[in-house]
Design a protein around this motif. Sequence first.
Motif, PDB file in Angstrom:
ATOM      1  N   ILE A 114      -0.651   1.212   1.304  1.00  0.00           N
ATOM      2  CA  ILE A 114       0.637   1.236   1.438  1.00  0.00           C
ATOM      3  C   ILE A 114       1.050  -0.459   1.502  1.00  0.00           C
ATOM      4  CG2 ILE A 114       0.702   3.136   3.184  1.00  0.00           C
ATOM      5  CD1 ILE A 114       1.032   1.241   5.435  1.00  0.00           C
ATOM      6  N   GLN A 115       2.352  -0.780   1.452  1.00  0.00           N
ATOM      7  CA  GLN A 115       2.723  -2.322   1.537  1.00  0.00           C
ATOM      8  C   GLN A 115       2.644  -2.811   2.959  1.00  0.00           C
ATOM      9  OE1 GLN A 115       6.551  -3.471  -0.110  1.00  0.00           O
ATOM     10  NE2 GLN A 115       5.534  -3.282  -2.093  1.00  0.00           N
ATOM     11  N   ASP A 116       2.006  -3.925   2.925  1.00  0.00           N
ATOM     12  CA  ASP A 116       1.788  -4.781   4.042  1.00  0.00           C
ATOM     13  C   ASP A 116       2.779  -4.482   5.242  1.00  0.00           C
ATOM     14  OD1 ASP A 116      -0.592  -5.776   3.453  1.00  0.00           O
ATOM     15  OD2 ASP A 116       0.044  -7.743   3.019  1.00  0.00           O
ATOM     16  N   ASN A 169      -0.848  -5.468  -0.173  1.00  0.00           N
ATOM     17  CA  ASN A 169      -1.133  -4.197   0.074  1.00  0.00           C
ATOM     18  C   ASN A 169      -2.181  -3.709   1.272  1.00  0.00           C
ATOM     19  OD1 ASN A 169       0.721  -3.274  -1.956  1.00  0.00           O
ATOM     20  ND2 ASN A 169      -0.669  -1.768  -2.512  1.00  0.00           N
ATOM     21  N   THR A 170      -1.993  -2.714   2.104  1.00  0.00           N
ATOM     22  CA  THR A 170      -3.062  -2.593   2.910  1.00  0.00           C
ATOM     23  C   THR A 170      -3.510  -1.274   3.051  1.00  0.00           C
ATOM     24  OG1 THR A 170      -1.670  -4.033   4.601  1.00  0.00           O
ATOM     25  CG2 THR A 170      -3.020  -2.218   5.611  1.00  0.00           C
ATOM     26  N   CYS A 226       6.917   4.956   4.514  1.00  0.00           N
ATOM     27  CA  CYS A 226       6.482   4.332   3.339  1.00  0.00           C
ATOM     28  C   CYS A 226       7.085   4.393   1.990  1.00  0.00           C
ATOM     29  CB  CYS A 226       4.979   4.052   3.229  1.00  0.00           C
ATOM     30  SG  CYS A 226       4.021   3.632   4.514  1.00  0.00           S
ATOM     31  N   LYS A 227       7.983   5.343   1.865  1.00  0.00           N
ATOM     32  CA  LYS A 227       8.380   5.923   0.329  1.00  0.00           C
ATOM     33  C   LYS A 227       9.208   4.573   0.013  1.00  0.00           C
ATOM     34  CE  LYS A 227      12.937   7.892   1.272  1.00  0.00           C
ATOM     35  NZ  LYS A 227      12.965   8.345   2.733  1.00  0.00           N
ATOM     36  N   ALA A 228       8.866   4.328  -1.472  1.00  0.00           N
ATOM     37  CA  ALA A 228       9.350   3.476  -2.059  1.00  0.00           C
ATOM     38  C   ALA A 228      11.155   3.693  -1.955  1.00  0.00           C
ATOM     39  CB  ALA A 228       9.174   3.757  -3.733  1.00  0.00           C
ATOM     40  N   ILE A 279      15.968  -4.022  -5.920  1.00  0.00           N
ATOM     41  CA  ILE A 279      14.407  -4.234  -6.266  1.00  0.00           C
ATOM     42  C   ILE A 279      13.838  -3.019  -5.376  1.00  0.00           C
ATOM     43  CG2 ILE A 279      14.155  -6.575  -6.760  1.00  0.00           C
ATOM     44  CD1 ILE A 279      13.061  -6.622  -3.639  1.00  0.00           C
ATOM     45  N   VAL A 280      12.748  -2.509  -5.811  1.00  0.00           N
ATOM     46  CA  VAL A 280      11.972  -1.411  -5.252  1.00  0.00           C
ATOM     47  C   VAL A 280      11.094  -2.155  -4.161  1.00  0.00           C
ATOM     48  CG1 VAL A 280      10.344   0.596  -5.647  1.00  0.00           C
ATOM     49  CG2 VAL A 280      12.399   0.286  -7.236  1.00  0.00           C
ATOM     50  N   VAL A 281      11.032  -1.560  -3.035  1.00  0.00           N
ATOM     51  CA  VAL A 281       9.970  -1.973  -2.024  1.00  0.00           C
ATOM     52  C   VAL A 281       9.371  -0.420  -1.388  1.00  0.00           C
ATOM     53  CG1 VAL A 281      11.320  -4.007  -1.184  1.00  0.00           C
ATOM     54  CG2 VAL A 281      11.591  -1.952  -0.136  1.00  0.00           C
ATOM     55  N   GLY A 282       8.121  -0.935  -0.918  1.00  0.00           N
ATOM     56  CA  GLY A 282       7.594   0.166  -0.217  1.00  0.00           C
ATOM     57  C   GLY A 282       6.801   0.949  -1.478  1.00  0.00           C
ATOM     58  N   GLY A 283       6.397   2.159  -1.032  1.00  0.00           N
ATOM     59  CA  GLY A 283       5.703   3.170  -1.748  1.00  0.00           C
ATOM     60  C   GLY A 283       4.266   3.229  -1.301  1.00  0.00           C
ATOM     61  N   ALA A 284       3.368   4.319  -1.410  1.00  0.00           N
ATOM     62  CA  ALA A 284       2.362   4.628  -0.685  1.00  0.00           C
ATOM     63  C   ALA A 284       1.665   5.655  -1.791  1.00  0.00           C
ATOM     64  CB  ALA A 284       2.609   5.355   0.615  1.00  0.00           C
ATOM     65  N   THR A 285       0.258   5.519  -1.775  1.00  0.00           N
ATOM     66  CA  THR A 285      -0.744   6.193  -2.456  1.00  0.00           C
ATOM     67  C   THR A 285      -1.578   6.787  -1.352  1.00  0.00           C
ATOM     68  OG1 THR A 285      -0.709   4.686  -4.567  1.00  0.00           O
ATOM     69  CG2 THR A 285      -2.385   6.377  -4.292  1.00  0.00           C
TER      70      THR A 285
END
Lengths: 109, 109, 109
Positions: free
Chosen positions: B8-10, B41-42, B64-66, B91-97
Amino acid sequence: MKLVVAVIQDKDSGKLLEALVEDGFKATKLASTGGFLKAGNTTVLIGVEDNKTQQVVKLIKKICKAREKTVTTMSPIGGAVESYVPYPVEIVVGGATIFVLDVDQFERV
Amino acid sequence: MKLVVAVIQDKDSGKLLEALVEDGFKATKLASTGGFLKAGNTTVLIGVEDNKTQQVVKLIKKICKAREKTVTTMSPIGGAVESYVPYPVEIVVGGATIFVLDVDQFERV
Amino acid sequence: MKLVVAVIQDKDSGKLLEALVEDGFKATKLASTGGFLKAGNTTVLIGVEDNKTQQVVKLIKKICKAREKTVTTMSPIGGAVESYVPYPVEIVVGGATIFVLDVDQFERV
Ligand code: NI
Ligand code: NI
Ligand code: NI
């Protein structure tokens, strides 16, 4: 989906990540250990579709494989410790340990 | 038992870890990469009982969704490079795998 | 092949890595979290042949198990906040969370 966990040398990580991106793979680099055991190592996580797993494994093997490198070192001559001559020595650099894990569920959001 | 590996993003990690703790989950945060590929990323590891896996996955997705975020940037006007006007950009922030792995054996001691 | 993922206390990591090496195991230490949730923790990855998995699990349990430790702290006496007496307190140190994952494919190069 598979999760490839690769422990490689720091010095190979830039080249590997670049090659993975070029081939369309997404990778995450975990901060290197700093530990005495594997100082200078980096762990890379790569999520990959089952049918592309061997492509990723081959790429890691190609870029990170252990190889000999010639470095120049110094050695004292005879009894006079003040006299040193440079001479070439072969050391082993690189190397990778690769674990492929099966993924139960994969989500990207 | 499952092991959830989430990249995820920090900036989302504090909120996610807080939410996980509130819901009774235990998580471990791995140091962020610093790598060029996924800077900022973390990676979070969460051990979870099989029947609570979807609860964890949903929580990560929710937090965490974008998403789009409006930031104000500057742009030069016309030919005069000294003249800038502030304007909003999305801008797009966030996101998770998210990878869910099956756990063969789990021990806490 | 199995991949053992162990989250342990930083202070136990040196002793554990030493013990693993002595017994012929290879381990990788991931940088500790720095996160508020598990500050002072280290994640260790150990690749192990199936039939030696319990040996590794036992070693981690032995070295990292939660135990009480007596530390000396100070306490104010009565109403006079300037008067402190040292007294022993038992705290819990150590502890480990261990995940054993099955490995689909293992490569060393
Ligand atoms: Ni799969
Ligand atoms: Ni299970
Ligand atoms: Ni196996």
